[in-house]
Design an enzyme around this catalytic site. Structure first.
Site, short mmCIF file in Angstrom:
data_model
loop_
_atom_site.label_atom_id
_atom_site.label_comp_id
_atom_site.label_asym_id
_atom_site.label_seq_id
_atom_site.Cartn_x
_atom_site.Cartn_y
_atom_site.Cartn_z
N ARG A 238 -15.44 -104.61 80.36
CA ARG A 238 -14.81 -104.54 78.75
C ARG A 238 -14.53 -106.17 78.87
NH1 ARG A 238 -18.49 -102.88 76.40
NH2 ARG A 238 -18.31 -101.74 74.73
N GLU A 267 -16.88 -113.03 74.43
CA GLU A 267 -18.33 -112.59 74.11
C GLU A 267 -19.00 -113.21 72.49
OE1 GLU A 267 -18.95 -108.95 76.57
OE2 GLU A 267 -20.43 -108.77 75.23
N HIS A 285 -23.98 -109.17 78.76
CA HIS A 285 -24.10 -106.83 78.76
C HIS A 285 -25.27 -106.56 78.46
CE1 HIS A 285 -20.64 -105.00 75.91
NE2 HIS A 285 -21.31 -104.49 76.38
P1 NAP Z 1 -13.82 -92.56 79.72
O1 NAP Z 1 -14.72 -92.10 80.87
O2 NAP Z 1 -13.49 -92.77 78.61
O3 NAP Z 1 -13.46 -94.05 81.78
C1 NAP Z 1 -12.31 -94.74 81.26
C2 NAP Z 1 -11.67 -94.56 82.41
O4 NAP Z 1 -10.32 -95.18 82.38
C3 NAP Z 1 -10.72 -92.90 81.85
O5 NAP Z 1 -10.21 -92.08 83.32
C4 NAP Z 1 -9.45 -93.30 81.04
O6 NAP Z 1 -7.75 -92.55 81.91
C5 NAP Z 1 -9.44 -94.89 81.46
N1 NAP Z 1 -8.73 -95.52 80.91
C6 NAP Z 1 -8.33 -95.81 79.67
N2 NAP Z 1 -7.31 -96.83 80.07
C7 NAP Z 1 -6.40 -97.48 80.92
C8 NAP Z 1 -5.74 -98.55 80.91
N3 NAP Z 1 -4.83 -98.65 80.26
N4 NAP Z 1 -5.39 -98.42 82.64
C9 NAP Z 1 -6.26 -97.71 83.53
N5 NAP Z 1 -6.64 -96.90 83.30
C10 NAP Z 1 -6.96 -96.70 81.77
O7 NAP Z 1 -15.27 -94.35 79.57
P2 NAP Z 1 -16.36 -94.37 80.53
O8 NAP Z 1 -17.92 -93.97 79.40
O9 NAP Z 1 -16.52 -94.27 81.74
O10 NAP Z 1 -16.90 -96.19 79.95
C11 NAP Z 1 -16.30 -96.76 80.03
C12 NAP Z 1 -16.00 -97.98 79.11
O11 NAP Z 1 -17.25 -99.49 79.71
C13 NAP Z 1 -15.78 -98.14 77.93
O12 NAP Z 1 -15.24 -97.99 77.16
C14 NAP Z 1 -17.13 -99.06 78.09
O13 NAP Z 1 -16.06 -100.29 77.24
C15 NAP Z 1 -17.54 -99.43 79.26
N6 NAP Z 1 -18.79 -99.93 79.05
C16 NAP Z 1 -19.63 -101.20 78.92
C17 NAP Z 1 -21.01 -101.02 79.29
C18 NAP Z 1 -22.00 -101.94 79.24
O14 NAP Z 1 -23.02 -102.25 78.76
N7 NAP Z 1 -21.50 -103.54 80.45
C19 NAP Z 1 -21.83 -99.75 79.13
C20 NAP Z 1 -20.95 -98.54 78.68
C21 NAP Z 1 -19.88 -98.49 78.93
P3 NAP Z 1 -7.72 -91.73 79.96
O15 NAP Z 1 -8.85 -90.53 80.91
O16 NAP Z 1 -6.30 -90.91 80.23
O17 NAP Z 1 -8.45 -92.05 79.43
C1 GLV Z 2 -21.52 -100.61 75.58
O1 GLV Z 2 -20.84 -101.47 76.34
C2 GLV Z 2 -21.16 -99.81 75.52
O2 GLV Z 2 -19.48 -99.48 75.25
O3 GLV Z 2 -22.16 -98.45 75.50
#
Ligand code: NAP
Ligand code: GLV
Ligand code: GLV
Length: 325
Positions: A238, A267, A285
């Site tokens: 993000r 954004e 994005h």
């Molecule tokens: P996830 O499995 O929840 O992974 C996030 C990781 O970050 C977890 O290990 C979490 O720890 C850790 N975390 C949370 N808060 C933190 C902090 N303040 N400092 C350091 N580490 C922290 O989520 P994911 O499925 O990988 O997705 C991650 C993020 O990617 C989403 O939330 C979204 O914003 C973004 N995303 C973007 C796109 C795009 O289109 N660009 C697409 C998909 C996702 P915990 O396990 O302790 O919570």
């Molecule tokens: C994309 O940014 C998502 O959070 O799925």
């Protein structure tokens, strides 16, 4: 009798917006040209469920306009667009779409890593402009990826999927996250570092934390100053995780080599200075934007909504306390 309403704020890939069919409910899909808040307010009466996009801000004000609302199904894994605390207080279930987009999003992080390391975008532009007049020893020199150190911030689903891909590039993997994941450390041969050490030691840094109070402006000028002058930072998480003004300053001062961004602090606005920089790759994005994945996300968001309204557990609930399970 007035029917209960389900609002969907956009048409969805695979025509999933047409596949919500629950007796007693009518489904209203927003027209592309209508403002989302106006659409929601106009249809607020008897609305029980909303399927929304990550660009739809679901805050206190809008939830207070929807007295019958019981579920918000987000068409995204990230849910920072929703005031989850307030939804929970009101007993509104919030769901998201984790997992189905992990690999596609990790692929895009890698596209940015390679593009930003090897100046792919300006090199393509140069070639199209007819400027390629012959091979030169110093034409578009970048920095290597193979054999370097990859630092992952946020070692969850996507962060680990990015790390898995690094194996083929023979990289050393470091990570910083909210907690340690000892199993993943073993499986991926990854080492935990605190944030400052990760920034100092890595050649490529890729951000994969959700946006929350602790990750807001995690990367500031002070942090960027710790990075190697040959390093690349990639953000597909993000925009607000990086203080964009500070990133611009660091790039201008040559504190780091390059950046790859899929997301922005304000954004869809992009810092005007970033638009001028050749060593910055800018994407709109599109992390999860493949035909397969956007269709799977639509199916999951619809299933979350339909299950909830049929008294079955949704596939992924952000605030399970509202279900008393
Ligand atoms: P996830 O499995 O929840 O992974 C996030 C990781 O970050 C977890 O290990 C979490 O720890 C850790 N975390 C949370 N808060 C933190 C902090 N303040 N400092 C350091 N580490 C922290 O989520 P994911 O499925 O990988 O997705 C991650 C993020 O990617 C989403 O939330 C979204 O914003 C973004 N995303 C973007 C796109 C795009 O289109 N660009 C697409 C998909 C996702 P915990 O396990 O302790 O919570
Ligand atoms: C994309 O940014 C998502 O959070 O799925
Ligand atoms: C480059 O094309 C080389 O042959 O080194």
């Amino acid at each position: 009798m007035i029917k209960l309403k389900i609002l969907i704020t956009s048409k969805l890939p695979g025509n999933w917006h047409e596949k919500v069919n629950i007796p007693g409910y009518c489904v209203i899909v927003k027209d592309e040209n209508e403002d989302t808040r106006e659409f929601i307010v106009r249809n607020s009466d008897q609305t029980v469920g909303i399927l929304c996009l990550l660009t739809d801000r679901m805050d206190k004000e809008i939830m207070d306009k929807l007295p019958s609302l019981k579920i918000i199904s987000n068409y995204a894994v990230g849910f920072d667009n929703i005031d989850v605390e307030y939804a929970t207080k009101k007993g509104i279930c919030v769901t998201n779409t984790p997992g189905v987009l992990t690999e596609t999003s990790a692929d895009l992080a890698w596209a940015l890593i390679l593009a930003a390391r090897r100046l792919i975008i300006p090199a393509d532009k140069f070639t199209r402009e007819g400027k390629f007049t012959g091979w030169k020893p110093d034409l578009f020199l970048g920095y290597d990826v193979y054999g370097k150190t990859l630092g992952i911030i946020g070692f969850g689903r996507i962060g680990q999927a990015v790390a898995r891909r690094a194996k083929g590039f023979n990289m050393k993997i470091l990570y910083y996250s909210r907690g340690r994941d000892f199993q993943a450390e073993k499986d991926l041969n990854a080492e935990y570092r605190d944030l400052d050490d990760l920034l100092k030691e890595s050649d490529i840094i890729s951000i994969h934390t959700p946006l929350n109070n602790e990750s807001y402006h995690l990367i500031t000028y002070e942090k960027l100053k710790l990075m190697k002058s040959t390093a690349t930072i990639v953000n597909t998480a993000r925009g607000k995780v990086i203080k964009e003004d500070d990133l611009v300053r660091a790039l201008k001062e040559g504190l780091i080599f390059s950046a790859g961004l899929d997301v922005y602090e304000f954004e869809p606005q992009i810092h005007p200075e970033l638009l001028k920089m050749d060593n910055v790759v800018l994407l709109p994005h599109i992390g999860s934007a493949s035909f397969e994945t956007r269709t799977r996300m639509a199916e999951m968001a619809v299933t979350n909504l339909v299950n909830f309204l049929n008294n079955r557990p949704p596939l992924s609930v952000v605030n399970p306390e509202v279900l008393n399970i």
